[in-house]
Scaffold this motif. Structure first.
Motif, short mmCIF file in Angstrom:
data_model
loop_
_atom_site.label_atom_id
_atom_site.label_comp_id
_atom_site.label_asym_id
_atom_site.label_seq_id
_atom_site.Cartn_x
_atom_site.Cartn_y
_atom_site.Cartn_z
N TYR A 119 -6.44 9.52 -7.40
CA TYR A 119 -5.37 10.21 -8.13
C TYR A 119 -5.02 11.52 -7.42
O TYR A 119 -3.84 11.82 -7.17
N PHE A 120 -6.02 12.30 -7.09
CA PHE A 120 -5.75 13.59 -6.44
C PHE A 120 -5.25 13.42 -5.01
O PHE A 120 -4.61 14.33 -4.47
N ALA A 121 -5.53 12.27 -4.41
CA ALA A 121 -5.01 11.99 -3.07
C ALA A 121 -3.61 11.36 -3.13
O ALA A 121 -3.07 10.94 -2.11
N ARG A 122 -3.05 11.27 -4.32
CA ARG A 122 -1.73 10.68 -4.58
C ARG A 122 -1.67 9.20 -4.21
O ARG A 122 -0.62 8.68 -3.85
N ARG A 123 -2.80 8.53 -4.29
CA ARG A 123 -2.83 7.09 -4.04
C ARG A 123 -2.91 6.30 -5.35
O ARG A 123 -2.94 5.07 -5.32
N ARG A 124 -2.94 7.00 -6.47
CA ARG A 124 -3.07 6.33 -7.77
C ARG A 124 -2.23 7.06 -8.80
O ARG A 124 -2.27 8.29 -8.89
N THR A 125 -1.46 6.28 -9.58
CA THR A 125 -0.61 6.89 -10.61
C THR A 125 -1.09 6.57 -12.02
O THR A 125 -0.53 7.08 -13.00
N GLY A 126 -2.10 5.75 -12.14
CA GLY A 126 -2.66 5.42 -13.45
C GLY A 126 -4.10 4.99 -13.29
O GLY A 126 -4.55 4.68 -12.17
N PHE A 127 -4.83 4.98 -14.39
CA PHE A 127 -6.25 4.66 -14.33
C PHE A 127 -6.53 3.30 -14.96
O PHE A 127 -5.93 2.93 -15.97
#
Length: 206
Positions: free
Chosen positions: A106-114
């Motif tokens: 998420y912090f690496a901008r590779r994920r927008t949801g969990f």
């Protein structure tokens, strides 16, 4: 006599061999694995570094139960978990590897949801209803407290929505940072104003 003994022990301690930290970690991991295998581990926890500070992650067998900012006091959070859930709580990072990995993404901008199983036992009633609607606020977007109150079925409960967000046990994962005031100003946040700004800026930059 006591003073002489204390001095003798003090002189002896520097000569004792240092304990290998890798060995200590290995022993701790074995303890955690044994506790989980024997059903003696109810809450596992670990910490992860992030752009908003060190985060405490805690999970039960049902799923992630707590994400806590350093400003909340990690020791105080663990003590509360021991009271509210179980005193059988132990640092057992392996149970939280997937959660830690998703937060890193998420912090690496590779994920927008969990995509994590969640244990929402720390919230009930209207607060639980608010938490259920937080995940509906899309990445990079915001919703007002009033909009969230309406979505939760009580348009007049704007203040209660603010309280629910302020007591969100799973910030970041359940994105209460995306809830703002009707005039567009950020409003409060459990992790503090700077953390909220960081999260909103990170999502806006995608």
């Amino acid at each position: 006599m006591i003073n002489n003994t204390a001095r003798d022990l003090g002189a002896l301690l520097p000569t004792l061999p240092a304990i290998d930290p890798d060995l200590l970690r290995a022993l701790h991991d074995r303890l955690g694995a044994a506790a989980q295998r024997e059903g003696l581990l109810d809450v596992a926890y670990r910490t992860v570094d992030s752009p908003v500070g060190t985060l405490l992650l805690a999970a039960t067998e049902q799923g992630l139960v707590r994400v806590a900012y350093a400003s909340e006091g990690h020791d105080a959070v663990l003590a509360r978990l021991a009271t509210d859930i179980s005193p059988r709580i132990l640092a057992a990072p392996a149970r939280l590897d997937i959660a830690a990995g998703e937060i890193e993404e998420y912090f690496a901008r590779r994920r927008t949801g969990f995509d994590l199983p969640l244990d929402l036992r720390l919230a009930g009633g209207f607060r639980r209803e608010v938490l259920n609607h937080l995940a509906e606020i899309r990445y990079g977007h915001t919703a007002s407290y009033a909009q969230l109150a309406a979505a939760a079925g009580n348009p007049k409960a704007v203040r209660a929505v603010g309280t629910a967000c302020g007591h969100n046990p799973l910030p970041i994962v359940l994105p209460c940072h995306r809830v703002v005031r009707s005039d567009g100003s950020p409003g409060g946040y459990v992790g503090g104003a700077e953390a909220k700004h960081t999260l909103l800026s990170l999502e806006a930059a995608r």
